[in-house]
Structures are given as C-alpha cells and as structure tokens.
Scaffold this motif. Structure first.
Motif, PDB file in Angstrom:
ATOM      1  N   ASP A 236      36.001  48.254  42.619  1.00 24.69           N
ATOM      2  CA  ASP A 236      36.216  46.825  43.275  1.00 24.69           C
ATOM      3  C   ASP A 236      37.404  46.231  42.110  1.00 24.69           C
ATOM      4  OD1 ASP A 236      34.134  46.623  45.606  1.00 24.69           O
ATOM      5  OD2 ASP A 236      33.877  47.997  44.213  1.00 24.69           O
ATOM      6  N   GLN A 237      38.146  45.229  42.336  1.00 23.41           N
ATOM      7  CA  GLN A 237      38.459  44.556  41.239  1.00 23.41           C
ATOM      8  C   GLN A 237      38.920  43.165  41.652  1.00 23.41           C
ATOM      9  OE1 GLN A 237      40.924  46.882  43.643  1.00 23.41           O
ATOM     10  NE2 GLN A 237      39.918  48.329  42.125  1.00 23.41           N
ATOM     11  N   LEU A 238      38.710  42.139  41.030  1.00 24.78           N
ATOM     12  CA  LEU A 238      38.268  40.863  40.834  1.00 24.78           C
ATOM     13  C   LEU A 238      39.148  40.296  39.809  1.00 24.78           C
ATOM     14  CD1 LEU A 238      34.276  40.882  40.403  1.00 24.78           C
ATOM     15  CD2 LEU A 238      35.653  40.317  42.740  1.00 24.78           C
ATOM     16  N   VAL A 239      39.417  39.512  40.174  1.00 22.56           N
ATOM     17  CA  VAL A 239      40.955  38.506  39.356  1.00 22.56           C
ATOM     18  C   VAL A 239      40.364  37.298  39.476  1.00 22.56           C
ATOM     19  CG1 VAL A 239      43.681  37.288  39.268  1.00 22.56           C
ATOM     20  CG2 VAL A 239      42.222  40.428  39.946  1.00 22.56           C
ATOM     21  N   SER A 240      40.384  36.930  38.381  1.00 19.26           N
ATOM     22  CA  SER A 240      40.037  34.993  38.239  1.00 19.26           C
ATOM     23  C   SER A 240      41.229  34.670  37.106  1.00 19.26           C
ATOM     24  CB  SER A 240      38.679  34.835  38.288  1.00 19.26           C
ATOM     25  OG  SER A 240      38.138  35.535  36.350  1.00 19.26           O
ATOM     26  N   ALA A 241      41.364  33.686  37.781  1.00 20.07           N
ATOM     27  CA  ALA A 241      41.653  32.393  37.001  1.00 20.07           C
ATOM     28  C   ALA A 241      41.410  32.013  35.350  1.00 20.07           C
ATOM     29  CB  ALA A 241      42.600  30.976  36.909  1.00 20.07           C
ATOM     30  N   ASP A 242      41.667  31.970  34.042  1.00  9.16           N
ATOM     31  CA  ASP A 242      41.131  32.458  33.084  1.00  9.16           C
ATOM     32  C   ASP A 242      40.074  30.952  32.175  1.00  9.16           C
ATOM     33  OD1 ASP A 242      40.533  31.978  30.130  1.00  9.16           O
ATOM     34  OD2 ASP A 242      42.627  32.193  29.181  1.00  9.16           O
ATOM     35  N   GLY A 243      38.891  31.086  32.167  1.00 13.10           N
ATOM     36  CA  GLY A 243      38.103  29.820  32.089  1.00 13.10           C
ATOM     37  C   GLY A 243      37.512  29.154  33.362  1.00 13.10           C
ATOM     38  N   ASP A 244      37.560  29.812  34.635  1.00 10.99           N
ATOM     39  CA  ASP A 244      37.639  29.494  35.987  1.00 10.99           C
ATOM     40  C   ASP A 244      36.044  29.963  36.399  1.00 10.99           C
ATOM     41  OD1 ASP A 244      37.432  31.793  37.121  1.00 10.99           O
ATOM     42  OD2 ASP A 244      38.324  30.935  38.797  1.00 10.99           O
TER      43      ASP A 244
END
Length: 380
Positions: A236-244
C-alpha cells in the motif's frame, strides 16, 4: 600522494573538488582506492552544519562506500592489495563493555569514537590540503579517489560484484534492513508502516518483505517515492502534503486497529509521533532516521501504557562482520535489490549537482563513481 577529493570548507556551501595529499597507511591501516560512494542524508547534514560529528573544517565528505585495497600498513595481515572491500561506518573495537555484551553497534571504544570524529588513534589524520590538516567524514571521507582507514573498518567482498551497488550496503541498506531484522525483529505475517521512502526507507520496505510481512504500507510526501516502494515490496502507498498530519488515521483506515510495526525513516519528531499513533496496542515503533540536534519527540503516555514500544536504532543495530556479508549473500541470491536503488551515477566533478538532486528528492540514491563517463550515467 596527491588525489582528488570533494572538500567541505564552509557549511551550506558547495563542496570544493580539489587536490588533497593522502599519506601512506600507518600500522593497522589500509589505503583503499574508492570505487563508489553513495550520497546519504548524513552527508547533507554535514554540509548543512547540523551533523554533531563535524566540529572542524575542512572535511572530505562521503562515507557509504566500496573500493579496492591499494596498500596496507605495517601489521596488517587480513587484507592485501587487490582485495575488494566495503568500508563499514560502524567499526567496533571488540574490547569495550558494549562490544563484550554483543552490542558492537554501540561500541564506546576510544579509537572508534575518534574515528567518528575524523581522527586516527594518534589524534591526527592522513589528509592535508595546502598544508592544513583535513578530516575525513566519519573517519572515511569517500568523496575522494582514496581513503586511509583502520583495517577494522573493512569487510572483504567476493570478487566480481558491482562495487557501485555494493557501496549502498554500508549505510542505507544495512540501516534499513537492520532496523527490521535486528532492532524490531519483525515476524512473518506482520503489518508494517514505513514513513519516509528515501534510500533508507526503501530498504526498510524490502527488509520487511524479507521478514515475510503480509502488509507493508509505504508513506511519503512524494508520490514518486511512495510509488517506488511497490517495487521493493510495499503493498500500500500513502501520499500526504508536508506537515498535513493525519498519517496515523489514514494507516488505521487501511489496517484496522493499527499496524504491528512502524518505522520512521525521516528523523522528524512529528512524523515519529504519527508513526507511533499508527501502531496497535502492543505494537512497536522504531526511530531510524536521525533527528535534528536538540529535537524532542512527544508521544502520548497513554499509548505507552497500552504496551506500545518506542525504540531507537543506530545504523540498523548491525555488526559489520556478520550483517554485511549476510546482505551480500542476499543480493547474490537475488533476494535483495541494490541496483534498483541507484538513481544516477556521477563523476566526482558533478557531486554538487547530485547533492542538489538528493536534497530536492529527485534522486533516491545518487552514487559518485570514479570511472563514470564525463557526463555521468543514469541508472536504468
């Protein structure tokens, strides 16, 4: 002997590629012709002035390296010219209290501590530039054509292996895989979170795959990095904005109750707290990335009361003499990916451009090689 080397002469400034004088190896020392040196996050900290072991400039950068023995000093019997070797960043003394306990990665021997600071047991170095003493980073200084190191820092390689790929074993790979197999002792069938999918993080991913983890969640602020983790075993892959923030909740949505193991490869205290919050009761969180000087990690005490464990990790808690040969065997048998980690191979003259790409997240691992064509060569 005069050699080319990349010197750090001022923090937050480009490395200077110039001639440096390197001495012959002394008793118990070996001079290694460097074949390849990966550019690591620790190298960036040295450049930025945030590395606790860089206390005096100039310094020859680089530490994640492989090469060939060029000459051996008096008393050296384990290595001869022509031997292909890894230069280990953790080189235990073998006689201090920690080594006697079997914790060689925590060696407190005076010579080892001196080496980390860039000096030999006699208090000097084997490098000079313009009459000035130069220290090798972590006692290695592999952004150079040659390095003089203690024979205890060397691990012999079987002949014929690609030395550019082998170089990665001595830092990124042993740190990431070691965090899984040594520090956490992940069991087959476990669920794992890896926060940060750079060079070390990808090796945590493939370490978890080697351990037989059933669910491996790779998280990063970069979609490209998180996506690359699939090749190394991520499910699985998760992508998040820096610091969110919100990583813990997103992981729990994928793995109800939380993962068995979480690894923070970023060194950012906020990410470590999120990783901790993503584990189940009785779960284990491992801080693998090195934090900024003076940083403090804050985790809820109630989480610890729920029998969660928070562990530190230094260089994969590895012994170079047993763990590095094991990694070589895993690569040779096709179970460990190394060539796929290399984003580009560049000559020493392009080290600053490569440092910029690593810093910008455009490269997983840039490798300085000393037989690269003038224009460099991208990995395939």
């Amino acid at each position: 002997m005069l050699i080319r080397a990349a010197l750090l002469t001022a923090h937050r400034a480009p490395l200077e590629v110039r001639e440096v004088e390197i001495a012959d190896p002394g008793p118990g020392e070996v001079r290694v012709r460097i074949a390849a040196s990966g550019i690591c996050g620790s190298d960036l900290k040295a450049i930025d002035g945030t590395s606790p072991v860089v206390r005096r400039l100039p310094v020859v950068g680089g530490h994640e390296s492989s090469g060939t023995v060029e000459s051996a000093g008096p008393g050296v019997t384990a290595f001869v010219p022509g031997d292909e070797v890894l230069i280990a960043m953790n080189r235990p003394c073998g006689s201090c209290r920690m080594c006697a306990r079997g914790d060689a990665h925590l060696c407190t021997g005076e010579d080892r501590l001196r080496a980390v600071m860039g000096v030999m047991p006699d208090g000097g170095t084997r490098l000079r530039a313009g009459g000035e003493e130069v220290r090798p980073y972590l006692g290695i200084g592999s952004f150079a054509e040659y390095a003089v190191v203690s024979e205890r820092a060397l691990v012999r390689l079987p002949p014929g292996l690609p030395l550019d790929a082998m170089a990665l074993l001595s830092c990124a790979v042993v740190t990431g895989v070691g965090a899984v197999l040594n520090t956490a002792a992940v069991e087959a069938g476990s669920s794992v979170l890896v926060a940060g999918c750079g060079g070390v993080g990808l090796n945590i991913v493939q370490g978890a795959a080697l351990a037989g983890a059933a669910r491996i969640v790779a998280a990063d602020v970069s979609a490209a990095k998180a996506g690359a983790a699939k090749r190394f075993g991520a499910t699985d892959q998760l992508v998040s904005a820096d610091g969110d923030g919100g990583l813990a909740e997103r992981v729990r949505a994928l793995v109800p109750g939380g993962v068995d193991y979480a690894f923070d490869a970023t060194g950012a205290p906020a990410v470590l707290a999120e990783a901790f919050g993503a584990t189940r009761q009785g779960g284990t969180t491992v801080m693998v990335g090195s934090p900024p000087p003076g940083a403090e990690a804050v985790v809820p005490a109630a989480g610890l009361f729920g029998s969660r464990r928070l562990l530190g990790c230094q260089g994969g808690d590895a012994s170079p003499y047993s763990d590095l040969p094991r990694l070589v065997d895993l690569y040779s048998s096709g179970r460990l990916l190394l060539d796929e980690l290399i984003s580009e191979r560049v000559p020493l003259e392009q080290v600053n451009e490569a440092v910029r790409r690593v810093r910008a997240g455009e490269a997983t691992r840039s490798v300085v090689v000393f037989d690269a064509p003038p224009g460099g060569a991208a990995a395939h």
